[in-house]
Design a protein around this motif. Structure first.
Motif, PDB file in Angstrom:
ATOM      1  N   LEU A   1       0.826  -1.203   0.000  1.00  0.00           N
ATOM      2  CA  LEU A   1       0.000   0.000   0.000  1.00  0.00           C
ATOM      3  C   LEU A   1       0.864   1.258   0.000  1.00  0.00           C
ATOM      4  O   LEU A   1       0.508   2.271  -0.619  1.00  0.00           O
ATOM      5  N   ALA A   2       2.007   1.182   0.688  1.00  0.00           N
ATOM      6  CA  ALA A   2       2.920   2.322   0.666  1.00  0.00           C
ATOM      7  C   ALA A   2       3.459   2.561  -0.739  1.00  0.00           C
ATOM      8  O   ALA A   2       3.606   3.706  -1.183  1.00  0.00           O
TER       9      ALA A   2
ATOM     10  N   LEU B   1      -2.150   4.422   6.255  1.00  0.00           N
ATOM     11  CA  LEU B   1      -1.428   3.383   6.979  1.00  0.00           C
ATOM     12  C   LEU B   1      -1.730   3.403   8.475  1.00  0.00           C
ATOM     13  O   LEU B   1      -1.791   2.348   9.110  1.00  0.00           O
ATOM     14  N   ARG B   2      -1.911   4.577   9.061  1.00  0.00           N
ATOM     15  CA  ARG B   2      -2.126   4.630  10.505  1.00  0.00           C
ATOM     16  C   ARG B   2      -3.613   4.504  10.846  1.00  0.00           C
ATOM     17  O   ARG B   2      -3.975   3.775  11.754  1.00  0.00           O
ATOM     18  N   ALA B   3      -4.461   5.254  10.106  1.00  0.00           N
ATOM     19  CA  ALA B   3      -5.892   5.224  10.425  1.00  0.00           C
ATOM     20  C   ALA B   3      -6.644   4.154   9.657  1.00  0.00           C
ATOM     21  O   ALA B   3      -7.798   3.869   9.974  1.00  0.00           O
ATOM     22  N   GLY B   4      -6.019   3.558   8.636  1.00  0.00           N
ATOM     23  CA  GLY B   4      -6.683   2.510   7.890  1.00  0.00           C
ATOM     24  C   GLY B   4      -7.762   3.010   6.941  1.00  0.00           C
ATOM     25  O   GLY B   4      -8.544   2.206   6.438  1.00  0.00           O
ATOM     26  N   ARG B   5      -7.830   4.304   6.634  1.00  0.00           N
ATOM     27  CA  ARG B   5      -8.815   4.877   5.716  1.00  0.00           C
ATOM     28  C   ARG B   5      -8.168   5.017   4.337  1.00  0.00           C
ATOM     29  O   ARG B   5      -7.633   6.067   3.992  1.00  0.00           O
ATOM     30  N   VAL B   6      -8.230   3.970   3.560  1.00  0.00           N
ATOM     31  CA  VAL B   6      -7.529   3.970   2.281  1.00  0.00           C
ATOM     32  C   VAL B   6      -8.165   4.959   1.307  1.00  0.00           C
ATOM     33  O   VAL B   6      -7.482   5.769   0.669  1.00  0.00           O
ATOM     34  N   LEU B   7      -9.483   4.901   1.175  1.00  0.00           N
ATOM     35  CA  LEU B   7     -10.155   5.772   0.211  1.00  0.00           C
ATOM     36  C   LEU B   7      -9.978   7.240   0.587  1.00  0.00           C
ATOM     37  O   LEU B   7      -9.743   8.091  -0.279  1.00  0.00           O
ATOM     38  N   LEU B   8     -10.068   7.553   1.880  1.00  0.00           N
ATOM     39  CA  LEU B   8      -9.847   8.929   2.312  1.00  0.00           C
ATOM     40  C   LEU B   8      -8.384   9.335   2.147  1.00  0.00           C
ATOM     41  O   LEU B   8      -8.076  10.486   1.839  1.00  0.00           O
TER      42      LEU B   8
ATOM     43  N   TRP C   1       5.707  16.270  -1.066  1.00  0.00           N
ATOM     44  CA  TRP C   1       6.037  15.724   0.260  1.00  0.00           C
ATOM     45  C   TRP C   1       4.828  15.806   1.195  1.00  0.00           C
ATOM     46  O   TRP C   1       4.511  14.842   1.905  1.00  0.00           O
ATOM     47  N   LEU C   2       4.145  16.942   1.217  1.00  0.00           N
ATOM     48  CA  LEU C   2       2.988  17.082   2.098  1.00  0.00           C
ATOM     49  C   LEU C   2       1.866  16.135   1.695  1.00  0.00           C
ATOM     50  O   LEU C   2       1.177  15.575   2.568  1.00  0.00           O
ATOM     51  N   ALA C   3       1.659  15.939   0.392  1.00  0.00           N
ATOM     52  CA  ALA C   3       0.628  14.988  -0.051  1.00  0.00           C
ATOM     53  C   ALA C   3       0.981  13.575   0.379  1.00  0.00           C
ATOM     54  O   ALA C   3       0.110  12.811   0.837  1.00  0.00           O
ATOM     55  N   GLY C   4       2.245  13.169   0.250  1.00  0.00           N
ATOM     56  CA  GLY C   4       2.658  11.830   0.690  1.00  0.00           C
ATOM     57  C   GLY C   4       2.534  11.656   2.184  1.00  0.00           C
ATOM     58  O   GLY C   4       2.113  10.585   2.666  1.00  0.00           O
ATOM     59  N   LEU C   5       2.868  12.708   2.948  1.00  0.00           N
ATOM     60  CA  LEU C   5       2.743  12.622   4.406  1.00  0.00           C
ATOM     61  C   LEU C   5       1.284  12.434   4.812  1.00  0.00           C
ATOM     62  O   LEU C   5       0.959  11.546   5.614  1.00  0.00           O
ATOM     63  N   ALA C   6       0.399  13.256   4.269  1.00  0.00           N
ATOM     64  CA  ALA C   6      -1.013  13.143   4.637  1.00  0.00           C
ATOM     65  C   ALA C   6      -1.594  11.807   4.204  1.00  0.00           C
ATOM     66  O   ALA C   6      -2.358  11.171   4.957  1.00  0.00           O
ATOM     67  N   ALA C   7      -1.247  11.350   3.000  1.00  0.00           N
ATOM     68  CA  ALA C   7      -1.787  10.083   2.514  1.00  0.00           C
ATOM     69  C   ALA C   7      -1.320   8.912   3.364  1.00  0.00           C
ATOM     70  O   ALA C   7      -2.100   8.009   3.697  1.00  0.00           O
ATOM     71  N   SER C   8      -0.043   8.888   3.739  1.00  0.00           N
ATOM     72  CA  SER C   8       0.475   7.776   4.530  1.00  0.00           C
ATOM     73  C   SER C   8      -0.131   7.750   5.926  1.00  0.00           C
ATOM     74  O   SER C   8      -0.450   6.683   6.457  1.00  0.00           O
ATOM     75  N   GLU C   9      -0.325   8.929   6.513  1.00  0.00           N
ATOM     76  CA  GLU C   9      -0.905   8.946   7.856  1.00  0.00           C
ATOM     77  C   GLU C   9      -2.351   8.475   7.836  1.00  0.00           C
ATOM     78  O   GLU C   9      -2.769   7.686   8.690  1.00  0.00           O
TER      79      GLU C   9
ATOM     80  N   GLY D   1      -4.669  -0.514  -5.218  1.00  0.00           N
ATOM     81  CA  GLY D   1      -4.507  -0.254  -3.784  1.00  0.00           C
ATOM     82  C   GLY D   1      -5.753  -0.581  -2.991  1.00  0.00           C
ATOM     83  O   GLY D   1      -5.673  -1.049  -1.853  1.00  0.00           O
ATOM     84  N   LEU D   2      -6.931  -0.341  -3.582  1.00  0.00           N
ATOM     85  CA  LEU D   2      -8.170  -0.686  -2.889  1.00  0.00           C
ATOM     86  C   LEU D   2      -8.351  -2.194  -2.775  1.00  0.00           C
ATOM     87  O   LEU D   2      -9.006  -2.680  -1.842  1.00  0.00           O
ATOM     88  N   ALA D   3      -7.795  -2.936  -3.730  1.00  0.00           N
ATOM     89  CA  ALA D   3      -7.951  -4.394  -3.720  1.00  0.00           C
ATOM     90  C   ALA D   3      -6.983  -5.089  -2.786  1.00  0.00           C
ATOM     91  O   ALA D   3      -7.153  -6.277  -2.480  1.00  0.00           O
ATOM     92  N   LEU D   4      -5.953  -4.382  -2.332  1.00  0.00           N
ATOM     93  CA  LEU D   4      -4.968  -5.012  -1.454  1.00  0.00           C
ATOM     94  C   LEU D   4      -5.558  -5.255  -0.068  1.00  0.00           C
ATOM     95  O   LEU D   4      -6.299  -4.421   0.462  1.00  0.00           O
ATOM     96  N   PRO D   5      -5.224  -6.387   0.557  1.00  0.00           N
ATOM     97  CA  PRO D   5      -5.670  -6.642   1.934  1.00  0.00           C
ATOM     98  C   PRO D   5      -4.810  -5.865   2.909  1.00  0.00           C
ATOM     99  O   PRO D   5      -3.794  -6.341   3.413  1.00  0.00           O
ATOM    100  N   GLY D   6      -5.156  -4.643   3.156  1.00  0.00           N
ATOM    101  CA  GLY D   6      -4.314  -3.776   3.965  1.00  0.00           C
ATOM    102  C   GLY D   6      -4.605  -3.880   5.440  1.00  0.00           C
ATOM    103  O   GLY D   6      -5.636  -4.368   5.881  1.00  0.00           O
ATOM    104  N   ARG D   7      -3.683  -3.331   6.212  1.00  0.00           N
ATOM    105  CA  ARG D   7      -3.802  -3.287   7.665  1.00  0.00           C
ATOM    106  C   ARG D   7      -4.882  -2.288   8.063  1.00  0.00           C
ATOM    107  O   ARG D   7      -5.008  -1.227   7.479  1.00  0.00           O
ATOM    108  N   GLY D   8      -5.664  -2.642   9.057  1.00  0.00           N
ATOM    109  CA  GLY D   8      -6.709  -1.745   9.514  1.00  0.00           C
ATOM    110  C   GLY D   8      -7.956  -1.818   8.664  1.00  0.00           C
ATOM    111  O   GLY D   8      -8.879  -1.062   8.876  1.00  0.00           O
ATOM    112  N   ARG D   9      -8.021  -2.759   7.711  1.00  0.00           N
ATOM    113  CA  ARG D   9      -9.195  -2.885   6.873  1.00  0.00           C
ATOM    114  C   ARG D   9      -9.663  -4.337   6.901  1.00  0.00           C
ATOM    115  O   ARG D   9      -9.662  -5.041   5.893  1.00  0.00           O
ATOM    116  N   PRO D  10     -10.045  -4.898   8.069  1.00  0.00           N
ATOM    117  CA  PRO D  10     -10.492  -6.288   8.152  1.00  0.00           C
ATOM    118  C   PRO D  10     -11.804  -6.480   7.419  1.00  0.00           C
ATOM    119  O   PRO D  10     -12.540  -5.544   7.164  1.00  0.00           O
ATOM    120  N   ALA D  11     -12.092  -7.722   7.091  1.00  0.00           N
ATOM    121  CA  ALA D  11     -13.327  -8.040   6.386  1.00  0.00           C
ATOM    122  C   ALA D  11     -14.524  -7.750   7.270  1.00  0.00           C
ATOM    123  O   ALA D  11     -14.450  -7.708   8.500  1.00  0.00           O
TER     124      ALA D  11
END
Length: 798
Positions: free
Chosen positions: A41-42, A168-175, A157-165, A212-222
């Motif tokens: 996802l990163a 990856l941290r909050a588990g809100r991929v679409l947001l 850089w700011l876009a990458g920082l906001a997207a990763s936080e 990226g939406l299809a990946l089984p990411g962390r914080g996005r359980p079924a």
């Protein structure tokens, strides 16, 4: 996962909590879970942010900017991945430190590649102050320099920082996709019509986002896992909410597709909007817009040192060909190209765009050869913003420049200063003279600018142009006829006054020699050639520059203006209408066709009747003459005199009313800036009425100094000092300069102050005139004529 994760999940279920959540306990991940969940996802986030750099790179020169944006995307997302175990409040400061390091390294790299001197702190400060305006006014292709890469790198850089936080941290991929999407859309909008449509990068962006939406990411359980530990009622309510949210989301997507689909389809084939049109490019003052008026001033100070020139390299192209330089201008240094003429002044009319070292290449005429000229120039006493260079500049190092590709004119936005040193590499075209005799001139909307003849052409100029074109058919023959006529019949002098409006050109061509006519500087020769050339159908322009004898100092006496004519397949060809040194000009009458002779009147046949002898002076007058002669003459004479006096009185009253109405309109109507300009016209009209008109090549502050001297001389040495407002023309000149350089900043109080100064000055100067001039002052028609001429010029420009 390992057994540790199983124990935690069992404990959470036993406590009645949803899977993956606990009070104060973080979920424990196995060491290999990062590679299977967060890292893919990163990578998706890095690619999404880096694609914005690919879009921007299409309007940049070279491939450096996409690499810098990709580095910013990688660094920002990598910091988010490595700091995932730290508290969220600590990630932002660490990421900002990484941003500062990457940005400073990028600025240093681009500064070294662009050969920009100075410490890194100064370069960074300059880029931070001017990054956005210079990016929006830079010439396409944009050279990667510190001020043009700062904004894209920081934004990535700011876009990458906001997207990763968020992802990856909050588990809100679409947001978390929102920052990269906004950056990508902003890049597409910024590029606008300056590059081909970005279909490929857009499809890649969509494909990577879906992946990226299809990946089984962390914080996005079924969903089943999320509801496993819930009570039955809670699970039913959750299912209802999920179905409702999915239905609402689908309805919103379908509604947007129906509403916006037709509009988007209609926009696909249209030309995108260029956001650069909303940003005003660098501007120049009147001297840089019309440097032709500086020729006469330089001619009076020929020893003034303006530049130092050193030729570093010259690559002669086709040395065996014919001398492809009909005017003999050689490697002349060009200051500005003036293409617009409104009957009063020649102007550059350029749209300058900030440029880097490499300037955009223009097409070379098929019938011309090209030689590369590389010169190092050092500014001495040359002022303004125009940057001298041999035509046509291709690369400039050592100075920040703005460039107009249409005219090929360069400026230094910060203004010239003594000691400024820069190097210019130019591609000088040399047309093949053997093709000139048969070359045609272009026509149509593309060259309408250099074919336009302003209204108000004197009839004498039209007649001269018609006569010169009668004996020449081909365009080059017409141009040569104009060149030869000017070179043979007029004198080149350094002390001729400046001026190239229609009246000045007419006086130069036809004015009596004993009154100053038929003599001028290169300003009048070039302007007369260009006007006559347009009257005979030739696209012309005027070039101002220097003709140095070689390397070394370039002095004011080397300043020179010459005309150029545009030919199909050959480009702009220079001409030299100046007379040869030490040659006596022929009388103009010899080159002009005499007016058609009137047919001789028939000779009267001799009369056979005897002539009538007039009566002697002392003979008595006959009865008929005595009865009707003298009384009728006296009566008619008296009536004529009375009618003349009445008509003169009516005319004077009309002039008086019109003059007062003009002054009242100038000083009380319009915006504050217009009222300040009206007050200034009142002062200049007063100087004209006093017989001391201000020269058109003087600045406002110089006119103010001259106005004070005129008032002091008129009042005499023993007179009392004039009122403070009467000598406040210097303050009025400052207000006028604010109108020109800071429009919209004047207040009504300042406009009233300008009106008071103008009234006081006009009154003081009028009182100092002789009594009969004071009587004629308020009815003199001169200000009315000049106001009418000004309104005509403004309407013609509009």
């Amino acid at each position: 996962m390992g057994s540790g994760a199983t124990v935690v999940r069992t404990a959470e279920r036993g406590a009645g909590l949803p899977a993956g959540r606990s009070r104060g306990v973080s979920q424990v991940s196995a060491p290999g879970s990062l590679l299977t969940s967060e890292l893919p996802l990163a990578v998706v986030l890095v690619v999404l942010v880096a694609l914005a750099g690919v879009i921007l790179g299409r309007m940049y020169a070279g491939g450096l900017l996409p690499l810098l944006v990709a580095g910013a995307a990688t660094g920002s997302v990598l910091v988010g991945v490595l700091c995932r175990r730290l508290p969220s409040w600590l990630v932002a400061p660490l990421s900002v430190l990484g941003l500062a390091a990457w940005t400073l390294w990028s600025l240093r790299l681009t500064a070294d590649r662009a050969d920009l001197p100075g410490p890194l702190v100064e370069i960074a400060g300059e880029a931070a102050r001017n990054g956005i305006p210079r990016l929006l006014t830079a010439m396409i292709p944009v050279e990667p320099t510190p001020d043009t890469v700062l904004v894209p790198v920081v934004a990535a850089w700011l876009a990458g920082l906001a997207a990763s936080e968020v992802t990856l941290r909050a588990g809100r991929v679409l947001l978390g996709y929102l920052p990269p999407v906004l950056l990508f859309a902003g890049s597409v909008y910024l590029v606008g019509p300056n590059a081909e449509p970005a279909v490929g990068p857009t499809l890649v962006f969509v494909a990577v986002a879906v992946l990226g939406l299809a990946l089984p990411g962390r914080g996005r359980p079924a969903a089943a896992d999320r509801m496993a530990g819930l009570p039955p009622k809670a699970r039913a309510a959750t299912r209802i909410r999920l179905v409702g949210a999915s239905t609402a989301g689908t309805a919103v997507v379908v509604a947007l597709a129906v509403l916006l689909g037709p509009a988007l389809v209609g926009v696909i084939g249209g030309r995108p909007v260029d956001p650069r049109r909303y940003v005003e490019p660098p501007r120049v003052d009147s001297l840089d817009e019309n440097p032709l008026i500086r020729i006469s001033g330089w001619a009076l100070q020929p020893e003034q040192k303006l530049l130092d020139v050193t030729t570093l390299a010259t690559d002669e192209a086709d040395p065996a060909g014919a001398v492809a330089d009909p005017a003999g201008v050689g490697a002349r240094i060009r200051l500005a190209v003036l293409s617009d003429y409104d009957g009063v002044t020649w102007q550059v009319g350029a749209t300058y765009r900030n440029a880097g070292r490499i300037l955009p290449a223009t097409d070379t005429a098929p019938g011309s050869s090209v030689e590369t000229v590389r010169q190092e120039l050092t500014v001495a006493e040359l002022t303004g913003r125009l940057l001298p260079a041999v035509a046509t500049p291709r690369e400039v190092t050592g100075a920040r420049v703005a460039y107009d590709p249409v005219t090929g004119t360069l400026i230094h936005p910060e203004g010239l200063a003594p000691g400024l040193r820069y190097t210019v590499t130019s591609a000088r075209e040399r047309p093949e003279v053997n093709l000139l005799a048969t070359a045609e001139v272009p026509a149509g909307a593309e060259v309408a600018r250099v074919l336009r003849v302003a209204d108000g052409v004197p009839e004498s100029l039209r007649q001269l142009a018609e006569q010169l074109s009668e004996s020449a058919g081909a365009p080059y023959q017409r141009a040569a006829a104009v060149e030869q006529f000017l070179a043979e019949h007029y004198r080149l002098v350094p002390d001729a006054p400046s001026g190239h409006a229609y009246p000045n050109v007419e006086f130069f061509l036809f004015g009596p020699r004993n009154a100053g006519g038929q003599r001028g500087t290169s300003e009048q020769f070039a302007a007369a050639f260009a006007v006559l050339g347009r009257l005979v159908g030739l696209p012309t322009r005027v070039v101002v520059g220097f003709r140095p004898s070689g390397d070394g100092p370039v002095r004011a006496g080397d300043a020179y203006a010459w005309p150029e004519v545009l030919f199909d397949g050959l480009g702009w060809v220079p001409f030299d209408p100046l007379p040869q040194p030490d040659t006596e000009p022929r009388p103009v009458e010899e080159g002009l066709r005499p007016p058609p002779e009137e047919p001789p009147s028939p000779t009267p046949e001799p009369s056979t009747e005897p002539p009538v002898t007039p009566p002697a002076s002392g003979a008595p007058v006959g009865p008929a003459d005595a009865a009707g002669g003298s009384p009728s003459v006296l009566l008619v004479g008296g009536v004529a005199v009375g009618a003349g006096l009445a008509l003169a009185t009516l005319l004077l009253l009309t002039l008086l009313c019109l003059r007062r109405a003009l002054s009242r309109a100038r000083l009380t109507r319009g915006s504050p800036g217009e009222r300040v300009g009206g007050a200034w016209r009142e002062v200049t009209d007063a100087l004209r009425l006093a017989g001391q008109p201000a020269s058109g090549d003087l600045a406002a502050t110089e006119v103010a100094v001259a106005a004070r001297k005129v008032l002091a001389q008129a009042r005499g040495a023993d007179a009392e000092p004039a009122p403070v407002a009467a000598v406040g023309v210097t303050e009025l000149a400052d207000l006028l300069n604010r109108v020109a350089f800071a429009p919209g900043t004047l207040t009504a109080q300042q406009a009233e102050r300008a009106a008071a100064i103008a009234r006081a000055y006009v009154t003081a100067l009028r009182v100092a005139r002789p009594w009969w001039r004071r009587l004629l002052w308020p009815v003199h028609p001169g200000p009315l004529r000049r106001d009418r001429a000004d309104r005509r010029r403004r309407s013609a420009r509009a």
